[in-house]
Structure formats: structure tokens, C-alpha cells
Design an enzyme around this catalytic site. Structure first.
Site, PDB file in Angstrom:
ATOM      1  N   ASP A  68       0.851  -1.787   0.045  1.00  0.00           N
ATOM      2  CA  ASP A  68       0.016   0.104  -0.626  1.00  0.00           C
ATOM      3  C   ASP A  68       1.131   1.288   0.361  1.00  0.00           C
ATOM      4  OD1 ASP A  68      -3.341   0.381   1.498  1.00  0.00           O
ATOM      5  OD2 ASP A  68      -1.665   2.193   1.131  1.00  0.00           O
ATOM      6  N   ASN A  71      -3.433   4.721 -12.005  1.00  0.00           N
ATOM      7  CA  ASN A  71      -3.574   4.531 -11.084  1.00  0.00           C
ATOM      8  C   ASN A  71      -4.146   2.803 -10.951  1.00  0.00           C
ATOM      9  OD1 ASN A  71      -2.439   5.271  -8.225  1.00  0.00           O
ATOM     10  ND2 ASN A  71      -4.697   4.412  -7.821  1.00  0.00           N
ATOM     11  N   TYR A 126     -14.433   6.386 -13.081  1.00  0.00           N
ATOM     12  CA  TYR A 126     -13.672   5.719 -11.879  1.00  0.00           C
ATOM     13  C   TYR A 126     -14.631   4.491 -12.444  1.00  0.00           C
ATOM     14  CZ  TYR A 126     -14.496   2.795  -7.365  1.00  0.00           C
ATOM     15  OH  TYR A 126     -14.452   1.739  -7.139  1.00  0.00           O
TER      16      TYR A 126
HETATM   17  N1  LIG Z   1     -16.182   1.281  -0.406  1.00  0.00           N
HETATM   18  C1  LIG Z   1     -17.054   0.489  -1.161  1.00  0.00           C
HETATM   19  O1  LIG Z   1     -18.190   1.163  -1.446  1.00  0.00           O
HETATM   20  C2  LIG Z   1     -16.175  -0.018  -2.216  1.00  0.00           C
HETATM   21  C3  LIG Z   1     -17.489  -0.033  -3.937  1.00  0.00           C
HETATM   22  C4  LIG Z   1     -17.188  -1.051  -4.873  1.00  0.00           C
HETATM   23  C5  LIG Z   1     -16.020  -1.101  -5.197  1.00  0.00           C
HETATM   24  N2  LIG Z   1     -14.626  -0.947  -3.964  1.00  0.00           N
HETATM   25  C6  LIG Z   1     -13.659  -1.141  -4.178  1.00  0.00           C
HETATM   26  O2  LIG Z   1     -12.884  -1.500  -3.209  1.00  0.00           O
HETATM   27  C7  LIG Z   1     -11.787  -0.964  -3.324  1.00  0.00           C
HETATM   28  C8  LIG Z   1     -11.034  -0.696  -1.793  1.00  0.00           C
HETATM   29  O3  LIG Z   1     -11.458   0.129  -1.894  1.00  0.00           O
HETATM   30  P1  LIG Z   1     -12.040   0.799  -0.207  1.00  0.00           P
HETATM   31  O4  LIG Z   1     -13.326   1.982   0.095  1.00  0.00           O
HETATM   32  O5  LIG Z   1     -11.489  -0.226   0.432  1.00  0.00           O
HETATM   33  O6  LIG Z   1     -10.628   2.156  -0.477  1.00  0.00           O
HETATM   34  P2  LIG Z   1      -9.795   2.709   0.065  1.00  0.00           P
HETATM   35  O7  LIG Z   1      -9.065   4.009  -0.525  1.00  0.00           O
HETATM   36  O8  LIG Z   1      -9.983   2.917   1.615  1.00  0.00           O
HETATM   37  O9  LIG Z   1      -8.056   1.484   0.030  1.00  0.00           O
HETATM   38  C9  LIG Z   1      -7.570   1.614  -0.829  1.00  0.00           C
HETATM   39  C10 LIG Z   1      -6.199   1.878  -0.959  1.00  0.00           C
HETATM   40  O10 LIG Z   1      -5.286   1.363  -1.635  1.00  0.00           O
HETATM   41  C11 LIG Z   1      -4.395   2.327  -1.333  1.00  0.00           C
HETATM   42  N3  LIG Z   1      -3.760   2.870  -2.729  1.00  0.00           N
HETATM   43  C12 LIG Z   1      -4.327   3.114  -3.653  1.00  0.00           C
HETATM   44  N4  LIG Z   1      -3.587   3.240  -5.249  1.00  0.00           N
HETATM   45  C13 LIG Z   1      -2.725   2.744  -4.905  1.00  0.00           C
HETATM   46  C14 LIG Z   1      -1.728   2.388  -5.291  1.00  0.00           C
HETATM   47  N5  LIG Z   1      -0.926   2.585  -6.937  1.00  0.00           N
HETATM   48  N6  LIG Z   1      -0.474   1.553  -4.847  1.00  0.00           N
HETATM   49  C15 LIG Z   1      -0.691   1.059  -3.729  1.00  0.00           C
HETATM   50  N7  LIG Z   1      -1.537   1.192  -3.167  1.00  0.00           N
HETATM   51  C16 LIG Z   1      -2.849   2.241  -3.103  1.00  0.00           C
HETATM   52  C17 LIG Z   1      -4.820   3.442  -0.434  1.00  0.00           C
HETATM   53  O11 LIG Z   1      -3.428   3.847   0.426  1.00  0.00           O
HETATM   54  C18 LIG Z   1      -5.504   3.101   0.220  1.00  0.00           C
HETATM   55  O12 LIG Z   1      -5.286   2.058   1.275  1.00  0.00           O
HETATM   56  C19 LIG Z   1     -11.307  -0.442  -4.132  1.00  0.00           C
HETATM   57  O13 LIG Z   1     -10.851  -0.808  -5.319  1.00  0.00           O
HETATM   58  C20 LIG Z   1     -12.191   0.219  -4.621  1.00  0.00           C
HETATM   59  O14 LIG Z   1     -12.556   0.323  -5.233  1.00  0.00           O
HETATM   60  C21 LIG Z   1     -14.852  -0.219  -2.431  1.00  0.00           C
END
Ligand SMILES: NC(=O)c1ccc[n+]([C@@H]2O[C@H](COP(=O)([O-])OP(=O)(O)OC[C@H]3O[C@@H](n4cnc5c(N)ncnc54)[C@H](O)[C@@H]3O)[C@@H](O)[C@H]2O)c1
Length: 329
Positions: A31, A92, A141
């Protein structure tokens, strides 16, 4: 064998790391902390700070652990930001993912569980939404995630990279250790609870004239522990040689914004001040997933479907961590 969890310092990834460790797995977390919290990473997981597109780092992680799978959560996930900064999102979420998958293949890792999203469907023409519903996202997105799905499909055919792409609906709730602390926060449940706690003045309800029971938008909320269990099952599916899959993860039940507010009032025994404002562009009236296929293919059953249980877990986490990961985590 060990599992690489990208985004394991984030909301959903950190909770999944806990579940992997509880299942006896060795875990490496990658991360860059761009959106996550170092304190959210479980102490029993080995933490690597860096980007998913860093080939040398992924090579090193693979050399230091006997990786056989990757759960790829890392991404940027703000719809509005993706509209104003699409280049960052395609870089990203898509370009970095491509390099990650190439690095994994180079290290002999052929199993990927990918965090996809209901945003790949765009505005649904049918609800509950099945996986066969046309995918036509309405923001960068959603496109960045859909492109990764196409990339995975191509890498499967050409290079034998097996994957399960899990299209989450609205992730919500908390474990005792891991909860939601996004900055800025855009998700409804933490916003509503912050209003209940008096930490924000009020919640904005976007639109009250939708064709739904009470006029507010309806969403499908799924507990992060239920999401995590689906990931464990997806991993087992891949390890026993299962075919690549696209699967929805939702409860199949929708709750309106006003129902979420009412539930938060009951759970917290506090008032939740809100104001009704205009609809947001591109917000569909109803987003509810049909997760029959995940049940059939993985044998997955959400065990915490009640909105009340979801909200209660989030409230308990917020009470125990009043400053998010700035305290008590
Ligand atoms: N939260 C939701 O309701 C939801 C719904 C559908 C899909 N998602 C997907 O689930 C995943 C997790 O969501 P979340 O809510 O936990 O998000 P979040 O932002 O809390 O976690 C994402 C993590 O990825 C890290 N990160 C981002 N880009 C990076 C990179 N290039 N290299 C290394 N680390 C990187 C960030 O620092 C963060 O810790 C995401 O892919 C999101 O698109 C989330």
C-alpha cells in the site's frame, strides 16, 4: 503459501487481511498510504510501502514470500474526483494494475481476486442487476474498473492468469479493529453517524423525488466481513483450479437514504440532522445487486445482511475510534 493484499491499509483491504490471518494465511500488504492508514495494517502482516506499479518491489515481495495469489484492492475510488482528474484514475487504477499483473505473472503468481464495482454497470435498466447486465459506466472511475476487467480477461486467455472479479455494491460496517475513515468521507453510513455524533452539522440527502418508496435513492449495503468471506471463497475457488469469474456481491435488498438515517437514529439513540437538496447528476434511483451467481459458484451467503447490524458495527467502531486511525487503532 502467502497472499499479497494490495490496498491492505485501506477500509475493505485491512478487514480482509484480518480474515486471511484468522484463516492461517501468511499475508504481505502492499500500500502506498495515499488513501490508507499505516495503523490499519494488522501487525501480523508484513507491510511494504509502495505502489502497485513498482515492478522491483513486487519482485522483492514475491522473493520474500511464497506468493500464490493476490487480492487487489488498491485503487482510487472517488467518483467525483475521477471526473475532474481522469488521468490519475486511469493511471492508478488501470495502468498500475497492468504492471502489477505483469509482475505477478513474472513471479509465477496466477491467481487474482479483484475489487470491481457496480459502477461498471452505469445506470441500470434492470434491478436487481445481474452480472449479464450491460456495462456502460457513467464516470472515469467506473471505466477504469471495467478496463481492468477486460485486461484480466485478456491476460487469462493469453497468459493463464485466473481471476475472480468481485463487483461490490455499497461496502459498509466495521470489524472491532477496522472501520471506515476516508478523507474526505463520501459514504452515507459514516456521514450519517458523524452527524449523529455531532461531528458534522447535518447530512445532505440528494434528491427526494426519485421513483422509490420514500423518494430517496436506494442502495444495497453489504458488510465488509461478508465481502471478506466472499474473497476467501474466491481464493479457494482459484486454488482448486476454478474458472475465472465475474460476480456481484450485494445483499439483494435495497435501503433508501431515509431508511439509513432512521436506522442510525434507532441504533445511536441520537438525532440525525439532515437536509434535502437537489439530486446529484448521474445518481441512479436504485442500485441493488443480484448475487445469485456468487452464491452458486462460491457457496457464499452474506451472514450480516441486516442494515441495523451493519450500522451498529460502524457506530461501535466510531465510538471506539473517535479520531479514526488517529487514535485508539
Ligand atoms: N467502498 C466501497 O463501497 C466500494 C464499492 C465498490 C468497489 N470498491 C473498491 O474496493 C477497493 C477498496 O475500497 P476501499 O473503500 O477500501 O478504499 P480505500 O481508499 O479505503 O483503500 C484503498 C487503498 O489502496 C491504496 N492505494 C491506492 N492506490 C494505490 C497504488 N497504486 N499502490 C498502492 N496502494 C494504493 C490506498 O492508500 C488505500 O489504502 C477499491 O478498489 C474500490 O474501488 C469499494
Amino acid at each position: 503459501m502467502a497472499v499479497l493484499v494490495t490496498g491492505g491499509a485501506g477500509y475493505i483491504g485491512s478487514a480482509f487481511v484480518e480474515q486471511l490471518l484468522a484463516a492461517g494465511e501468511e499475508v504481505a500488504v502492499l500500500d502506498d498510504l495515499s488513501r490508507g492508514h499505516r495503523a490499519a495494517v494488522h501487525p501480523d502482516a508484513r507491510f511494504y510501502e509502495g505502489r502497485t506499479g513498482d515492478r522491483d518491489l513486487v519482485r522483492r515481495i514475491a522473493a520474500e514470500h511464497r506468493l500464490d495469489a493476490c487480492a487487489h484492492f488498491a485503487a482510487f475510488a472517488y467518483v467525483g474526483e475521477s471526473v475532474t482528474e481522469p488521468a490519475r484514475y486511469f493511471d492508478n487504477n488501470f495502468a498500475q494494475a497492468q504492471v502489477l499483473f505483469e509482475s505477478l505473472l513474472a513471479a509465477g503468481v496466477r491467481h487474482v481476486v479483484f475489487s470491481s464495482t457496480c459502477a461498471t454497470y452505469g445506470v441500470p435498466t434492470r434491478v436487481p442487476i445481474p452480472e449479464t447486465h450491460p456495462q456502460w459506466p457513467i464516470n472515469p472511475y467506473g471505466w477504469s474498473k471495467l478496463f481492468v476487467e477486460r485486461l484480466l480477461e485478456s491476460f487469462d486467455r493469453a497468459y493463464g492468469l485466473r481471476f475472480v472479479s468481485l463487483r461490490y455494491f455499497n461496502a459498509a460496517g466495521a470489524t472491532a479493529r477496522c472501520g471506515e475513515a476516508h478523507t474526505p468521507e463520501t459514504h452515507l453510513i459514516p456521514l450519517v453517524l458523524a452527524a449523529a455524533a455531532g461531528r458534522r452539522e447535518k447530512v445532505s440527502v440528494f434528491g427526494d423525488d426519485y421513483p422509490t418508496e420514500d423518494g430517496t435513492a436506494v442502495r444495497d449495503y453489504i458488510h465488509i466481513e461478508d465481502l471478506g468471506e466472499a474473497h476467501l471463497l474466491a481464493l479457494a475457488h482459484l486454488r482448486r483450479g476454478g474458472e475465472s469469474q465475474f460476480l456481484n456481491l450485494g445483499n439483494g435488498t435495497g435501503y433508501s437514504v431515509l431508511e439509513v438515517i432512521e436506522t442510525a437514529r434507532r441504533v445511536t439513540c441520537r438525532d440525525v440532522p439532515f437536509e434535502k437538496v437537489a439530486r446529484r447528476e448521474g445518481d441512479p434511483p436504485r442500485l441493488v445487486g443480484d448475487a445469485t451467481r456468487a452464491r452458486e459458484v462460491l457457496g457464499w451467503t452474506p451472514r450480516r445482511p441486516s442494515l441495523e447490524a451493519i450500522v451498529r458495527s460502524a457506530w461501535e467502531w466510531m465510538q471506539a475510534h473517535p479520531d479514526g486511525y488517529g487514535s485508539g487503532a
